[in-house]
Design a protein around this motif. Structure first.
Motif, PDB file in Angstrom:
ATOM      1  N   ARG A   1      72.751  -8.980  43.412  1.00 13.88           N
ATOM      2  CA  ARG A   1      72.350 -10.358  43.713  1.00 13.88           C
ATOM      3  C   ARG A   1      71.533 -10.964  42.580  1.00 13.88           C
ATOM      4  O   ARG A   1      71.683 -12.143  42.239  1.00 13.88           O
ATOM      5  N   LYS A   2      70.677 -10.147  41.944  1.00 10.00           N
ATOM      6  CA  LYS A   2      69.819 -10.665  40.877  1.00 10.00           C
ATOM      7  C   LYS A   2      70.640 -11.120  39.668  1.00 10.00           C
ATOM      8  O   LYS A   2      70.310 -12.115  39.019  1.00 10.00           O
ATOM      9  N   GLU A   3      71.695 -10.384  39.332  1.00 11.74           N
ATOM     10  CA  GLU A   3      72.554 -10.785  38.217  1.00 11.74           C
ATOM     11  C   GLU A   3      73.214 -12.131  38.498  1.00 11.74           C
ATOM     12  O   GLU A   3      73.354 -12.970  37.612  1.00 11.74           O
ATOM     13  N   LEU A   4      73.633 -12.337  39.751  1.00 17.32           N
ATOM     14  CA  LEU A   4      74.314 -13.587  40.102  1.00 17.32           C
ATOM     15  C   LEU A   4      73.338 -14.741  40.281  1.00 17.32           C
ATOM     16  O   LEU A   4      73.747 -15.909  40.274  1.00 17.32           O
TER      17      LEU A   4
ATOM     18  N   ALA B   1      70.848 -16.887  45.286  1.00 15.72           N
ATOM     19  CA  ALA B   1      71.913 -15.992  45.737  1.00 15.72           C
ATOM     20  C   ALA B   1      71.448 -15.175  46.937  1.00 15.72           C
ATOM     21  O   ALA B   1      70.325 -14.679  46.966  1.00 15.72           O
ATOM     22  N   GLU B   2      72.339 -15.024  47.923  1.00 12.60           N
ATOM     23  CA  GLU B   2      72.041 -14.250  49.127  1.00 12.60           C
ATOM     24  C   GLU B   2      73.139 -13.213  49.342  1.00 12.60           C
ATOM     25  O   GLU B   2      74.333 -13.528  49.252  1.00 12.60           O
TER      26      GLU B   2
ATOM     27  N   VAL C   1      78.214 -12.075  48.080  1.00 16.27           N
ATOM     28  CA  VAL C   1      76.996 -12.760  47.676  1.00 16.27           C
ATOM     29  C   VAL C   1      77.323 -14.248  47.635  1.00 16.27           C
ATOM     30  O   VAL C   1      78.291 -14.668  46.982  1.00 16.27           O
ATOM     31  N   LEU C   2      76.540 -15.052  48.351  1.00 12.03           N
ATOM     32  CA  LEU C   2      76.716 -16.495  48.342  1.00 12.03           C
ATOM     33  C   LEU C   2      75.758 -17.099  47.322  1.00 12.03           C
ATOM     34  O   LEU C   2      74.545 -16.890  47.403  1.00 12.03           O
ATOM     35  N   VAL C   3      76.323 -17.812  46.340  1.00  8.56           N
ATOM     36  CA  VAL C   3      75.540 -18.381  45.243  1.00  8.56           C
ATOM     37  C   VAL C   3      75.561 -19.901  45.350  1.00  8.56           C
ATOM     38  O   VAL C   3      76.629 -20.523  45.281  1.00  8.56           O
TER      39      VAL C   3
ATOM     40  N   VAL D   1      80.748 -11.949  35.700  1.00 10.27           N
ATOM     41  CA  VAL D   1      79.466 -11.247  35.837  1.00 10.27           C
ATOM     42  C   VAL D   1      79.547 -10.239  36.974  1.00 10.27           C
ATOM     43  O   VAL D   1      79.114  -9.092  36.859  1.00 10.27           O
ATOM     44  N   ALA D   2      80.121 -10.664  38.111  1.00 10.26           N
ATOM     45  CA  ALA D   2      80.244  -9.769  39.249  1.00 10.26           C
ATOM     46  C   ALA D   2      81.164  -8.590  38.922  1.00 10.26           C
ATOM     47  O   ALA D   2      80.874  -7.441  39.288  1.00 10.26           O
TER      48      ALA D   2
END
Length: 583
Positions: free
Chosen positions: A330-333, A339-340, A353-355, A425-426
């Motif tokens: 989540r931190k990368e996104l 982001a959650e 992960v919802l961004v 990224v993901a």
């Protein structure tokens, strides 16, 4: 002229099954091969012919001859891709036994075709040198997918067998049905004949050969060299002792190294005489068809794992305890916006992960653990592969080994310009995690009443599937964790998919409410293609504690007709499947 469309040219050959002609397709302006059986087909033969031809037409692979069409009026004809290559039995008759390296090249390609065939739930039934075409560059293609009225059948004292006696597996020689393992045995017998100069059980009268097959009297191996250990495994007397077709492909790939069979070059056609009569056109047309088969392959062979993946056979481990959320950070996104992490979106093989990328735009970054059999993909292990998708999605797939992949998707209805940057990224995070070793396990097991403990393929039996023509359990293709399953009709382009979703308990389920047996259900027609009907059934066992999410059984029937036409079958199938859920 056949069927007012196919102009016969030359008879290419005649065998025990029938006669093969080259023909010009006057509608699509291409050269094809037409095959006709020697015997006149009965009405029963015609029904089997249509059913089995549609089955064979599901196979699209560069190393398999494609089925284009059927003609079953006064005569039964099969319309196939044309190839000018010689059959392997003729190549062996002219040149004698082959070197082990060359046999491995041919075998690797045929094993790749069988892998694709088996992935569709199809058994070839008659793998032998006469059904393998080989050109001068050792490019090989498998043909003759066991159409009943051409199948060589030998009557024995214990019944009939399908296939050719000299290449039949012991279980087939004993009268049992052919299987994927039987195809592997027949390929082993074919490679044995190619390298040794004779089938493993010798030659002679069919009854004599079959008796040697039953006894397992295999001739000694003297010329196979590095092929010998693999041939021994492929010719194991018990089906369960044999490798799969894909395992054979991988083993042969190790022997051939970096060699790849080149496609034949396309020759220019000189401007004189009707073009379909020119010899150079015949070769060029065959070449184009071979290339087209490769481009439009729907089911492809699985790529081989590299050394890193091979050294980590348990990278995914137990499918039902592998944690897909370990592949997301989540931190990368969060560099793209707040982001959650959501652990209960969709099937159990998934994490999201919802961004929030600004305003009301929220990108759903989804990672899924998938099997390569249910989601074929080309690529080396840990290679991030770009997958074509529509404008609202950006897809990446990461092969893990020869069995598994990780699928990463970033999606939003009105995507920002950096949607693929988010997906990249993901995907990079997932790839990095995979390289660190076995995937972490889930922190807590699934609740006892969860659908995560139910094998999706077991919810529909042959009696239920009979609601759709040509469909039974043998066509089932399980998904990751057995949390999804697909079945395919042998007589039409209809398919059934069943999967599990996790749904927020307080949110309504889309669809028209219905009551199926003892279960509430919701029926929804596909609004995009309009060719499917989907039914959702929330799984809410009695006397169980309330949870924030509810498991949902989702069943879809899809085909070439309007979706509304499939809803009756979908309701019948869903009722049957829901009745088997734990209470």
């Amino acid at each position: 002229m056949v069927d007012g469309r196919y102009q016969l040219e030359d008879a290419r050959g005649s065998g025990s099954g029938g006669v093969v002609w080259t023909a010009f397709d006057r509608k699509l302006k291409r050269l094809v091969a037409l095959k006709r059986p020697h015997a006149i087909a009965s009405q029963g033969d015609r029904l089997r012919f249509r059913r089995e031809a549609e089955t064979a037409a599901q196979v699209h692979h560069p190393n398999a001859i494609s089925i284009f069409d059927t003609v079953d009026g006064d005569e039964c004809w099969l319309v196939m891709e044309y190839s000018p290559a010689q059959s392997l039995d003729k190549v062996l008759a002219a040149g004698g036994p082959m070197a082990p390296e060359r046999v491995a090249r041919i075998g690797m390609q045929v094993a790749a075709a069988l892998t694709a065939v088996h992935a569709r739930g199809i058994v070839h039934r008659d793998v032998k040198p006469g059904n393998i075409l080989v050109d001068d560059d050792d490019f090989a293609k498998l043909t003759d997918f066991g159409i009943s009225i051409w199948r060589a059948v030998t009557q024995t004292d214990i019944g009939t067998i399908s296939g050719t006696p000299a290449y039949a597996a012991p279980e087939v020689a004993e009268g049992r049905p052919a299987s994927e393992a039987s195809d592997v045995f027949s390929l082993g017998a074919t490679l044995f004949a190619a390298v040794e100069g004779s089938p493993p059980f010798g030659t002679g009268e069919p009854d004599e050969v079959l008796e040697r097959v039953r006894r397992g009297d295999i001739l000694p191996v003297t010329k196979a060299g590095p092929l010998a250990p693999l041939l021994s495994e492929m010719l194991a007397p018990r089906p369960g002792q044999r490798p799969t077709a894909d395992e054979v492909r991988l083993r042969l790939k190790e022997l051939v190294g970096d060699w790849e069979a080149p496609l034949p070059a396309v020759h220019a056609v000189p401007a004189r005489t009707p073009f379909w009569r020119r010899p150079l056109y015949l070769a060029a047309a065959a070449t184009v068809l071979v290339g087209a088969a490769a481009v439009f392959a729907l089911v492809d062979s699985q790529p081989e794992p590299n050394r890193v993946a091979a050294s980590n056979p348990s990278l995914i481990g137990d499918e039902r305890t592998a944690n897909p959320c370990a592949l997301l950070d989540r931190k990368e996104l969060a560099q793209f916006g707040p982001a959650e992490l959501h652990t209960a979106y969709g099937n159990f093989n998934r994490c999201d992960v919802l961004v929030n990328v600004g305003g009301r735009e929220t990108v759903d970054v989804e990672v899924q653990l998938v099997t390569r059999k249910s989601h074929p993909v080309r690529g080396e292990p840990f290679e991030i592969v770009e997958v074509p998708s529509d404008s609202s999605e950006c897809d990446r797939t990461i092969p893990v080994d020869d069995k598994y992949s990780v699928r990463v998707t970033a999606k939003v209805p009105d995507p920002p310009t950096n949607l693929c940057a988010i997906a990249d990224v993901a995907a990079k995070t997932a790839e990095s995690t995979l390289r660190q070793g076995p995937l972490p396990r889930r922190a807590t097991p699934f609740p006892a009443e969860s659908l995560a403990n139910v094998d999706a393929c077991q919810l529909l039996d042959d009696a239920a599937l009979a609601t759709l023509p040509g469909m039974d359990r043998s066509s089932a293709v399980p998904g990751f964790g057995s949390w999804a399953c697909k079945w395919y009709s042998l007589v039409s382009r209809t398919e059934v998919s069943l999967r599990y979703d996790q749904h927020a308990a307080q949110e309504p389920i889309n669809g028209e409410p219905a009551r199926l047996g003892d279960h509430d259900a919701f029926v929804k027609l596909d609004t995009d293609s309009s060719t499917s009907c989907t039914i959702s059934v929330p799984h809410q066992p009695a006397n169980r504690p309330q949870r924030t999410t509810v498991d949902v059984l989702v069943l879809t029937v899809k085909g070439p007709q309007a979706g509304a036409e499939y809803c009756a079958s979908a309701k019948t199938l869903t009722t049957s499947a829901a009745s088997k859920l734990p209470r």
